[in-house]
Design a protein around this motif. Structure first.
Motif, PDB file in Angstrom:
ATOM      1  N   GLY A 133       0.791  -1.218   0.000  1.00 32.10           N
ATOM      2  CA  GLY A 133       0.000   0.000   0.000  1.00 32.10           C
ATOM      3  C   GLY A 133       0.829   1.275   0.000  1.00 32.10           C
ATOM      4  O   GLY A 133       0.533   2.215  -0.747  1.00 32.10           O
ATOM      5  N   PRO A 134       1.899   1.350   0.823  1.00 30.02           N
ATOM      6  CA  PRO A 134       2.724   2.565   0.831  1.00 30.02           C
ATOM      7  C   PRO A 134       3.347   2.892  -0.518  1.00 30.02           C
ATOM      8  O   PRO A 134       3.518   4.061  -0.857  1.00 30.02           O
ATOM      9  CB  PRO A 134       3.791   2.242   1.881  1.00 30.02           C
ATOM     10  N   VAL A 135       3.699   1.866  -1.297  1.00 31.04           N
ATOM     11  CA  VAL A 135       4.267   2.103  -2.625  1.00 31.04           C
ATOM     12  C   VAL A 135       3.243   2.792  -3.513  1.00 31.04           C
ATOM     13  O   VAL A 135       3.531   3.794  -4.182  1.00 31.04           O
ATOM     14  CB  VAL A 135       4.727   0.772  -3.272  1.00 31.04           C
ATOM     15  N   ALA A 136       2.022   2.261  -3.504  1.00 31.53           N
ATOM     16  CA  ALA A 136       0.960   2.846  -4.324  1.00 31.53           C
ATOM     17  C   ALA A 136       0.612   4.249  -3.848  1.00 31.53           C
ATOM     18  O   ALA A 136       0.454   5.177  -4.652  1.00 31.53           O
ATOM     19  CB  ALA A 136      -0.276   1.946  -4.296  1.00 31.53           C
ATOM     20  N   ALA A 137       0.495   4.415  -2.536  1.00 33.81           N
ATOM     21  CA  ALA A 137       0.124   5.723  -1.984  1.00 33.81           C
ATOM     22  C   ALA A 137       1.187   6.772  -2.322  1.00 33.81           C
ATOM     23  O   ALA A 137       0.859   7.908  -2.694  1.00 33.81           O
ATOM     24  CB  ALA A 137      -0.053   5.615  -0.474  1.00 33.81           C
ATOM     25  N   ARG A 138       2.448   6.394  -2.213  1.00 32.13           N
ATOM     26  CA  ARG A 138       3.534   7.337  -2.494  1.00 32.13           C
ATOM     27  C   ARG A 138       3.546   7.727  -3.968  1.00 32.13           C
ATOM     28  O   ARG A 138       3.715   8.912  -4.308  1.00 32.13           O
ATOM     29  CB  ARG A 138       4.872   6.717  -2.094  1.00 32.13           C
ATOM     30  N   ALA A 139       3.352   6.750  -4.844  1.00 31.70           N
ATOM     31  CA  ALA A 139       3.366   7.032  -6.283  1.00 31.70           C
ATOM     32  C   ALA A 139       2.235   7.979  -6.668  1.00 31.70           C
ATOM     33  O   ALA A 139       2.437   8.938  -7.428  1.00 31.70           O
ATOM     34  CB  ALA A 139       3.261   5.729  -7.068  1.00 31.70           C
ATOM     35  N   LEU A 140       1.048   7.736  -6.142  1.00 32.22           N
ATOM     36  CA  LEU A 140      -0.101   8.569  -6.482  1.00 32.22           C
ATOM     37  C   LEU A 140       0.030   9.965  -5.881  1.00 32.22           C
ATOM     38  O   LEU A 140      -0.289  10.970  -6.534  1.00 32.22           O
ATOM     39  CB  LEU A 140      -1.389   7.897  -6.010  1.00 32.22           C
ATOM     40  N   ALA A 141       0.509  10.045  -4.641  1.00 34.89           N
ATOM     41  CA  ALA A 141       0.669  11.347  -3.998  1.00 34.89           C
ATOM     42  C   ALA A 141       1.708  12.186  -4.743  1.00 34.89           C
ATOM     43  O   ALA A 141       1.517  13.393  -4.964  1.00 34.89           O
ATOM     44  CB  ALA A 141       1.076  11.164  -2.541  1.00 34.89           C
ATOM     45  N   THR A 142       2.806  11.541  -5.138  1.00 32.52           N
ATOM     46  CA  THR A 142       3.850  12.264  -5.869  1.00 32.52           C
ATOM     47  C   THR A 142       3.325  12.770  -7.202  1.00 32.52           C
ATOM     48  O   THR A 142       3.608  13.903  -7.616  1.00 32.52           O
ATOM     49  CB  THR A 142       5.065  11.350  -6.102  1.00 32.52           C
ATOM     50  N   ALA A 143       2.548  11.927  -7.880  1.00 31.88           N
ATOM     51  CA  ALA A 143       1.982  12.339  -9.165  1.00 31.88           C
ATOM     52  C   ALA A 143       1.072  13.551  -8.994  1.00 31.88           C
ATOM     53  O   ALA A 143       1.134  14.510  -9.767  1.00 31.88           O
ATOM     54  CB  ALA A 143       1.205  11.174  -9.784  1.00 31.88           C
ATOM     55  N   LEU A 144       0.232  13.537  -7.969  1.00 31.25           N
ATOM     56  CA  LEU A 144      -0.677  14.659  -7.746  1.00 31.25           C
ATOM     57  C   LEU A 144       0.074  15.927  -7.353  1.00 31.25           C
ATOM     58  O   LEU A 144      -0.349  17.040  -7.675  1.00 31.25           O
ATOM     59  CB  LEU A 144      -1.703  14.287  -6.674  1.00 31.25           C
ATOM     60  N   GLU A 145       1.191  15.771  -6.662  1.00 29.74           N
ATOM     61  CA  GLU A 145       1.994  16.940  -6.284  1.00 29.74           C
ATOM     62  C   GLU A 145       2.553  17.662  -7.506  1.00 29.74           C
ATOM     63  O   GLU A 145       2.834  18.870  -7.447  1.00 29.74           O
ATOM     64  CB  GLU A 145       3.138  16.502  -5.371  1.00 29.74           C
ATOM     65  N   HIS A 146       2.696  16.947  -8.617  1.00 29.08           N
ATOM     66  CA  HIS A 146       3.186  17.576  -9.845  1.00 29.08           C
ATOM     67  C   HIS A 146       2.088  18.371 -10.552  1.00 29.08           C
ATOM     68  O   HIS A 146       2.358  18.992 -11.587  1.00 29.08           O
ATOM     69  CB  HIS A 146       3.747  16.514 -10.796  1.00 29.08           C
ATOM     70  N   ARG A 147       0.870  18.327 -10.031  1.00 30.52           N
ATOM     71  CA  ARG A 147      -0.249  19.111 -10.547  1.00 30.52           C
ATOM     72  C   ARG A 147      -0.489  18.879 -12.047  1.00 30.52           C
ATOM     73  O   ARG A 147      -0.531  19.820 -12.854  1.00 30.52           O
ATOM     74  CB  ARG A 147      -0.023  20.602 -10.296  1.00 30.52           C
ATOM     75  N   PRO A 148      -0.657  17.635 -12.473  1.00 33.18           N
ATOM     76  CA  PRO A 148      -0.950  17.393 -13.887  1.00 33.18           C
ATOM     77  C   PRO A 148      -2.361  17.859 -14.210  1.00 33.18           C
ATOM     78  O   PRO A 148      -3.173  18.074 -13.301  1.00 33.18           O
ATOM     79  CB  PRO A 148      -0.834  15.869 -14.000  1.00 33.18           C
ATOM     80  N   ASP A 149      -2.662  18.010 -15.494  1.00 31.93           N
ATOM     81  CA  ASP A 149      -4.039  18.363 -15.822  1.00 31.93           C
ATOM     82  C   ASP A 149      -4.934  17.122 -15.876  1.00 31.93           C
ATOM     83  O   ASP A 149      -6.154  17.225 -16.006  1.00 31.93           O
ATOM     84  CB  ASP A 149      -4.129  19.161 -17.122  1.00 31.93           C
ATOM     85  N   LEU A 150      -4.307  15.925 -15.739  1.00 33.31           N
ATOM     86  CA  LEU A 150      -5.052  14.667 -15.629  1.00 33.31           C
ATOM     87  C   LEU A 150      -4.110  13.605 -15.085  1.00 33.31           C
ATOM     88  O   LEU A 150      -2.924  13.586 -15.424  1.00 33.31           O
ATOM     89  CB  LEU A 150      -5.610  14.230 -16.992  1.00 33.31           C
ATOM     90  N   LEU A 151      -4.644  12.727 -14.235  1.00 36.89           N
ATOM     91  CA  LEU A 151      -3.877  11.596 -13.727  1.00 36.89           C
ATOM     92  C   LEU A 151      -4.541  10.310 -14.201  1.00 36.89           C
ATOM     93  O   LEU A 151      -5.690  10.028 -13.848  1.00 36.89           O
ATOM     94  CB  LEU A 151      -3.801  11.600 -12.199  1.00 36.89           C
ATOM     95  N   ALA A 152      -3.820   9.558 -15.027  1.00 37.70           N
ATOM     96  CA  ALA A 152      -4.308   8.260 -15.504  1.00 37.70           C
ATOM     97  C   ALA A 152      -3.596   7.166 -14.717  1.00 37.70           C
ATOM     98  O   ALA A 152      -2.365   7.175 -14.608  1.00 37.70           O
ATOM     99  CB  ALA A 152      -4.038   8.104 -16.994  1.00 37.70           C
ATOM    100  N   VAL A 153      -4.355   6.230 -14.157  1.00 41.46           N
ATOM    101  CA  VAL A 153      -3.783   5.153 -13.352  1.00 41.46           C
ATOM    102  C   VAL A 153      -3.975   3.842 -14.109  1.00 41.46           C
ATOM    103  O   VAL A 153      -5.095   3.354 -14.251  1.00 41.46           O
ATOM    104  CB  VAL A 153      -4.446   5.074 -11.962  1.00 41.46           C
ATOM    105  N   ASP A 154      -2.874   3.311 -14.603  1.00 41.35           N
ATOM    106  CA  ASP A 154      -2.905   2.065 -15.376  1.00 41.35           C
ATOM    107  C   ASP A 154      -2.953   0.881 -14.411  1.00 41.35           C
ATOM    108  O   ASP A 154      -1.980   0.607 -13.707  1.00 41.35           O
ATOM    109  CB  ASP A 154      -1.667   1.994 -16.267  1.00 41.35           C
TER     110      ASP A 154
END
Length: 225
Positions: A133-154
């Motif tokens: 879980g921490p791996v997934a949570a860290r990856a998603l949190a980091t992605a959101l911190e980059h403020r993309p205009d969309l986050l796609a989760v494969d």
């Protein structure tokens, strides 16, 4: 170019020049020809994996994969003596994909995040459980911190999704909603789809069949704050 064709070429070349580098007794002293085959097979395998996953990396890997395929065809077709006499030119390893984050800290889950235009694509492979879980949570949190205009989760390669994994996804979705960032799933695996159905959360996660479809998903019209 296909996995079946790659396996046939690998078999032919293994019979002609021996086992590939990864299985040799001393990878540091193998013949240049074997090393060349190993790098070519690795590069083509990376391209085929990207194709199967619908990854945006296909575009950057295709030209190199075609060149490497021609290398293998040449080595398989010409007499072994001629192949041995050919000056050993090092075949470069697969070109790196532009990455925002890569995490292999968990033995059961790997994550990789790449940028596609203004969007980020976060890919998971393996089991999304209490341990990972921490791996997934860290990856998603980091992605959101980059403020993309969309986050796609494969989620195409997620083989197990427990309540912990689902909670990680729900938390990420909540943060995305709060910041006005659309979060969409890409090709969710059968396991993922089943968990969403059983928990009544399917409607919370729009999904797209491919990465290309996901990055075209409608963005919010109002600017994010």
């Amino acid at each position: 170019m296909s996995r079946e064709g790659l396996e046939r070429l690998r078999t032919v070349l293994a019979e002609r020049i021996g086992v590939p580098v990864e299985h040799g007794p001393d990878p540091g002293r193998v013949e240049p020809l074997r090393r060349q085959v190993f790098h070519a097979v690795t590069g083509i395998d990376a391209y085929l994996t990207a194709v199967e996953a619908g990854s945006p990396a296909v575009v950057s890997l295709r030209a190199q994969a075609v060149d490497l395929w021609q290398v293998l065809l040449r080595l398989a077709a010409e007499p072994l003596e001629a192949a041995d006499a050919t000056p050993a030119t090092r075949v470069p390893p697969p070109a790196p994909v532009p990455r925002i984050e890569q995490d292999g800290g968990s033995t059961c889950l790997r994550s990789e995040t790449v940028r596609v235009g203004g969007a980020l694509v976060c890919s998971f492979s393996g089991d999304m459980t209490l341990d990972s879980g921490p791996v997934a949570a860290r990856a998603l949190a980091t992605a959101l911190e980059h403020r993309p205009d969309l986050l796609a989760v494969d989620m195409a390669r997620v083989e197990l999704l427990t309540s912990t994994g689902l909670n990680v996804m729900l938390t990420a979705r909540g943060r995305a909603v709060d910041t006005g960032i659309p979060l969409v799933l890409v090709a969710p695996s059968r396991v993922t789809v089943r968990v969403l159905e059983l928990t009544g959360t399917t409607a919370l996660f729009p999904s797209c069949a491919t990465t290309e479809d996901a990055v075209r998903y409608p963005r919010p019209s109002a600017p994010r704050t």
